[in-house]
Enzyme design. Sequence first.
Site, short mmCIF file in Angstrom:
data_model
loop_
_atom_site.label_atom_id
_atom_site.label_comp_id
_atom_site.label_asym_id
_atom_site.label_seq_id
_atom_site.Cartn_x
_atom_site.Cartn_y
_atom_site.Cartn_z
CG HIS A 1 0.52 3.90 4.74
ND1 HIS A 1 0.58 3.23 5.95
CD2 HIS A 1 -0.36 3.21 3.98
CE1 HIS A 1 -0.23 2.19 5.91
NE2 HIS A 1 -0.81 2.16 4.74
CB ALA B 1 -0.93 0.00 1.21
CG ASN C 1 2.40 -6.90 6.12
OD1 ASN C 1 3.21 -7.55 6.77
ND2 ASN C 1 1.17 -7.34 5.88
#
Length: 279
Positions: free
Chosen positions: A230, A131, A200
């Site tokens: 993020h 992602a 992850n």
Amino acid sequence: MTTVLHPRPDTAARPGPAVRRVALVGWGAIGRVVGTALAEGRVPGAELTCVIDNRPLVDAPAPQLSFEDALAVCDLVVEAAGQAVVREWAERVLTSGADLLIASTGALVDPKLTARLRAAGPGRVYFTGGAVGGLDLLQAVRGLGPLTSVTLTTTKLPATLHQPWMDEELTDRLRTTTAPVEVMRGTARDVPVKFPRSTNVAASVALATGDPDLVEVVVVADPDATLTRHVIEAAGPHGSYRFEVAHRPDAANPATSQVVPHAVLRSLGAVVGRAGQIL
């Protein structure tokens, strides 16, 4: 003067690439998207040969096999089932001669496991960034010298971050907060172990930078986080870098983002040699 470029004499006789026989591990939110695309022929050079899952499946588009049986008929294993699968099976996949594409990169912050995988073969191991973006640039920057600071801030819905190890006070804060709250701060070696289904990305950043202990990870719970966010900030004597992404969570599994299976498919395309990929 006119220059005429002639084709290489062996061009016409050059054989096409072999089709990779893929074993897909996991038939969940990520695996269903990846497996369906493979079954429909949307990844040239790869075919879905079997699916591995610890639950009986009735809707998989390929036979369900055990790991042992899959390794006898497949030459590429795509993991989409969690860190535990990587810890238990990754080394055996590589020693069998099959290649391995890992989605659950959080398992790779274990230095002992990473060392074993580096020594294993003849199969090769790959990982997908999932992602987050910018990892290729961070890898390139390492050629100029080490980074001096790397920070990853991940913001998700509180319910997706709750873990069994949390005490009553933190659990209550996650349940009742009306504003963003910092849940944990640590290195990329520590945080993925605490949040095996949600971080992850932290391990992927660590793999790109080459040092899990350099990467500071901040995990934030936000009750208004309609998007999973993020933010990567990195700096060194040669420059500074900032990448920010915001994804919709997957409806079936809010702990992951909708884009993750498509990142796996993109990585799979690169592994099997699809033309036009950005490497």
